[in-house]
Design a protein around this motif. Structure first.
Motif, PDB file in Angstrom:
ATOM      1  N   LEU A  84       3.366   0.302   6.171  1.00 33.28           N
ATOM      2  CA  LEU A  84       2.892   1.291   5.191  1.00 33.28           C
ATOM      3  C   LEU A  84       3.863   2.479   5.101  1.00 33.28           C
ATOM      4  N   SER A  85       4.236   3.012   6.277  1.00 26.71           N
ATOM      5  CA  SER A  85       5.136   4.165   6.227  1.00 26.71           C
ATOM      6  C   SER A  85       6.522   3.734   5.761  1.00 26.71           C
ATOM      7  N   GLY A 117      -2.590   8.525  12.155  1.00 27.46           N
ATOM      8  CA  GLY A 117      -2.183   7.525  11.165  1.00 27.46           C
ATOM      9  C   GLY A 117      -2.569   6.123  11.599  1.00 27.46           C
ATOM     10  N   ILE A 156       6.405   3.667   2.039  1.00 26.92           N
ATOM     11  CA  ILE A 156       6.529   5.007   1.448  1.00 26.92           C
ATOM     12  C   ILE A 156       8.003   5.426   1.428  1.00 26.92           C
ATOM     13  N   GLN A 159       0.492  -0.042   9.801  1.00 28.84           N
ATOM     14  CA  GLN A 159       0.867   1.356   9.571  1.00 28.84           C
ATOM     15  C   GLN A 159       2.388   1.491   9.491  1.00 28.84           C
ATOM     16  N   ASN A 212     -12.080   7.057   3.073  1.00 27.84           N
ATOM     17  CA  ASN A 212     -10.706   7.527   3.216  1.00 27.84           C
ATOM     18  C   ASN A 212     -10.069   7.758   1.837  1.00 27.84           C
ATOM     19  N   TRP A 257      -6.821   3.372  11.386  1.00 34.93           N
ATOM     20  CA  TRP A 257      -6.957   1.998  10.863  1.00 34.93           C
ATOM     21  C   TRP A 257      -7.206   1.006  11.996  1.00 34.93           C
ATOM     22  N   ILE A 288      -2.489  15.067   5.386  1.00 26.79           N
ATOM     23  CA  ILE A 288      -1.286  14.235   5.408  1.00 26.79           C
ATOM     24  C   ILE A 288      -0.705  13.980   4.009  1.00 26.79           C
ATOM     25  N   ASN A 289      -1.571  13.682   3.049  1.00 25.24           N
ATOM     26  CA  ASN A 289      -0.984  13.302   1.758  1.00 25.24           C
ATOM     27  C   ASN A 289      -0.525  14.486   0.920  1.00 25.24           C
ATOM     28  N   GLN A 326      -8.840  11.877   8.638  1.00 20.66           N
ATOM     29  CA  GLN A 326      -7.448  11.453   8.430  1.00 20.66           C
ATOM     30  C   GLN A 326      -6.877  12.089   7.154  1.00 20.66           C
ATOM     31  N   GLN A 327      -7.764  12.330   6.197  1.00 23.13           N
ATOM     32  CA  GLN A 327      -7.273  12.888   4.932  1.00 23.13           C
ATOM     33  C   GLN A 327      -7.369  14.403   4.859  1.00 23.13           C
ATOM     34  N   ASN A 381       8.370   9.665   9.930  1.00 19.69           N
ATOM     35  CA  ASN A 381       7.093   8.933   9.851  1.00 19.69           C
ATOM     36  C   ASN A 381       7.251   7.504  10.385  1.00 19.69           C
ATOM     37  N   PHE A 425       0.869  -1.190   0.000  1.00 27.59           N
ATOM     38  CA  PHE A 425       0.000   0.000   0.000  1.00 27.59           C
ATOM     39  C   PHE A 425       0.906   1.242   0.000  1.00 27.59           C
ATOM     40  N   ASN A 457      -9.004  11.249   0.174  1.00 27.23           N
ATOM     41  CA  ASN A 457      -7.612  11.361  -0.286  1.00 27.23           C
ATOM     42  C   ASN A 457      -7.590  11.916  -1.716  1.00 27.23           C
TER      43      ASN A 457
END
Ligand code: BGC
Length: 486
Positions: A151-152, A367, A155, A148, A394, A371, A266-267, A261-262, A298, A29, A398
Motif C-alpha cells: 500500500l505504501s 498503519g 502511494i 501495508q 476507516n 489492518w 495520516i491522510n 487511524q484516520q 513510509n 489501494f 478518512n
C-alpha cells in the motif's frame, strides 16, 4: 519440502507467494488513492471549465465508493469465498481505471471513481483477511503487513508517476497504468487456494485439509483443522452474532482503531503535504521532493515494522509508534505557533524533519497494526462482517478528515490544527495502552476466544467465555508444538 512449505524457520514459499500476490490489492489501494492528487492538476486539459468543487468530488467519490466497497465485500466474501472476492475486486479495479482513463465526460470520470473506490474498499478488508487466514501464526504479522508495505509502495509509485507524467499532463495514463497490477492480481489469484477457514465454515473439510497441507508443515495440519472446526461450530448466525455481548469489546476495538487511524491525521499528510509545505514557504519542487521523501520514509519504516511485528509484538510497535506520532505533531504545532504561517528556512527544515518522524512512526505502528489486528481479533464466522464494519468506519473517517482539513486550517490556523491532531493522537495512545491485546504468535481462533494471553495486554473477551474442551485441547497441543520465537 511439502507443497512449497519448508519445515524449520521460514513460513514456506507457498504462503509467501500467496501473500505477495494478494498484496497487489494493497498496491492498487495505495496507487489509486495516491494518484488522484497529481491527476487533479491536469483534468483541466480535457475539462477546461472544471471547478474546484468538481475536483473535490473526484476525490470524494473515490472515498465514498471505498466505504461502500468495504461494506459489500464482507458479505460477498462470506457468501462466495475470499479468493473469488479478490478476483471480483481485481475486475473492479481493471474496469474502473480503464473507464477513468477513457472518460469521455466529467460525470463518466466520477462514475469511474466510484468503481475504483469499490475496488479499493473491497481490497482494504479482504486482502488482510485472506492473508491472515492463510498465514501460520508465527509469521502472520509480517505476512499480513505485506499489504501495508504494498500500500505504501503504491502511494510512493503514484507520486513518482504523477511527477514523471507532469511534463505531458497525461492524467489518463496516470489512472490507466493501474490496469497492469490489477491484471496481475487477477491472474495471480486464479492460482491461489480458497481460505481454509472459509472452507471449514462451508463444511468443505477435505478441501480445507488439502489447502492446509499446501500452506503448513504436515504436523500442524490436524490440530489447526480441529481448532478451526470447533470454532466454526461454536458460533451461530453471523451478523446477529456480531452484536452478542461477548463480541462487543472486539467490535468496538476494531471500530475505534479504524477511526483513530484516520483522525490522527495520516491522510492530511499523505494528500496535502506538498500544499502545506508550499504554503509554509517551500518552493513547489522542494515541496514535491519532500513529499517523495515522505513516501520513502513510509515504505522504509513499514519494512522495519514487518521485521519486528512477529518478534517484538503488536502492542509495543503500536504504542511506541503512536508516541512518536504525538511528539512529532506537537513539534509541528509548536513550530507553527512560534513562526506563524510563513516558516523561516530553519523552521521549515525542522517541520519537514518532524513530518518524517510522524510518518515513520505511523508506518511502524498504527498503519500496519490496525489492518493486522482487525484480521486477527474476530472469530471466523463474523470475521468478514466485523472487518467490513471496521474498514467502512476507516473510510468514513478518512472522508471526514480529508474534506474538513483545508477548512480547519483556515478556521483554527496550522498551529491549532496540529495541536488538535496531537491531542487526538494522545487520546488514541491512552486507549491503545488500556485496550489493545497482544496477539503475536497466537492461533486466530485462540485470540477471538480470549483463550490465551501469554504477553502483556488486556484480554479481548472475559475468560469464562473461553472455548470448549476439544478446542482448548487442540489449541494447547498446537502451542506446545510451536517453535520458540526468535
Ligand atoms: C491507511 C491509509 C493511509 C496509508 C498510508 C493505511 O494504513 O489506512 O488511509 O493512506 O496507510 O500509508
Amino acid at each position: 519440502m511439502h507443497g512449497g512449505q519448508r519445515r524449520g524457520n521460514g513460513p514456506g514459499r507457498a504462503v509467501v507467494w500467496l501473500a505477495a500476490i494478494t498484496a497487489l490489492g494493497g498496491l492498487l489501494f495505495g496507487y489509486d488513492t495516491g494518484v488522484v492528487s497529481g491527476a487533479l492538476l491536469f483534468l483541466k486539459n480535457d475539462f477546461p471549465n472544471i471547478t474546484s468543487v468538481q475536483k473535490e468530488l473526484v476525490t470524494s467519490f473515490l472515498l465514498a465508493g471505498a466505504a461502500m466497497g468495504a461494506i459489500g465485500a464482507g458479505r460477498v466474501a462470506d457468501r462466495i469465498g475470499r479468493q473469488r472476492t479478490i478476483l471480483i475486486t481485481a475486475t473492479l479495479f481493471m474496469a474502473g481505471v480503464l473507464a477513468a482513463a477513457f472518460s469521455p465526460a466529467f460525470v463518466f470520470l466520477l462514475a469511474a471513481q466510484v468503481v475504483i473506490g469499490l475496488g479499493v474498499g473491497s481490497a482494504s478488508m479482504v486482502v488482510p483477511m485472506y492473508i491472515g487466514e492463510a498465514a501460520p501464526p508465527r509469521f502472520r504479522g509480517a505476512l499480513v503487513s505485506f499489504n501495508q508495505l504494498a500500500l505504501s509502495t503504491g502511494i510512493l509509485v503514484s507520486y513518482l508517476v504523477d511527477y514523471g507524467l507532469s511534463g505531458t499532463g497525461d492524467w489518463r495514463l496516470m489512472f490507466g497504468l493501474a490496469c497492469l497490477p490489477a491484471a496481475a492480481l487477477f491472474l495471480g489469484m486464479l492460482f491461489q487456494p480458497e481460505s481454509p477457514a472459509w472452507l471449514i465454515t462451508h463444511g468443505r473439510l477435505e478441501e480445507a485439509r488439502r489447502v492446509l497441507r499446501r500452506l503448513r508443515p504436515p504436523d500442524t495440519v490436524d490440530s489447526e483443522l480441529a481448532s478451526l472446526r470447533s470454532s466454526a461450530q461454536r458460533q451461530g448466525a453471523r451478523v446477529r452474532e456480531l452484536l452478542r455481548p461477548s463480541l462487543r469489546p472486539a467490535l468496538l476495538l476494531g471500530l475505534l482503531l479504524a477511526v483513530f487511524q484516520q483522525i490522527t491525521g495520516i491522510n492530511t499528510v499523505i494528500y496535502y503535504a506538498p500544499t502545506l509545505l508550499n504554503n509554509a514557504g517551500l518552493g513547489s519542487s522542494a515541496a514535491l521532493l519532500a513529499n517523495v521523501a515522505n513516501g520513502i520514509v513510509n515504505v522504509g519504516m513499514t519494512i522495519v515494522a514487518i521485521r519486528l511485528l512477529d518478534r517484538a509484538g503488536r502492542r509495543v510497535l503500536l504504542i511506541s509508534g503512536t508516541c512518536g506520532m504525538a511528539t512529532a505533531l506537537l513539534t509541528i504545532a509548536l513550530i507553527f505557533l512560534a513562526s506563524g504561517p510563513q516558516l523561516s528556512t530553519a523552521a521549515a527544515i525542522a517541520a519537514v524533519a518532524a513530518l518524517f518522524v510522524y510518518i515513520g512512526s505511523f508506518a511502524i505502528g498504527l498503519g500496519p497494526v490496525f489492518w493486522l489486528l482487525i484480521s486477527e481479533i474476530y472469530p471466523v464466522r463474523v470475521r468478514a462482517s466485523a472487518m467490513s464494519a471496521a474498514a467502512c468506519a476507516n473510510w468514513a473517517a478518512n472522508f471526514v478528515v480529508t474534506i474538513s482539513f483545508l477548512t480547519l486550517l483556515n478556521a483554527i490556523t496550522d498551529a491549532g490544527t496540529f495541536f488538535m491532531f496531537a491531542f487526538l493522537t494522545t487520546a488514541a495512545l491512552i486507549y491503545f495502552w488500556l485496550r489493545v491485546p497482544e496477539t503475536r504468535g497466537l492461533q486466530l481462533e485462540d485470540i477471538s476466544a480470549g483463550r490465551s494471553r501469554p504477553r502483556p495486554g488486556p484480554a479481548l473477551v472475559p475468560a469464562q467465555s473461553a472455548a470448549r474442551p476439544a478446542a482448548r485441547h487442540a489449541a494447547a497441543a498446537a502451542r506446545r508444538r510451536r517453535p520458540a520465537h526468535r
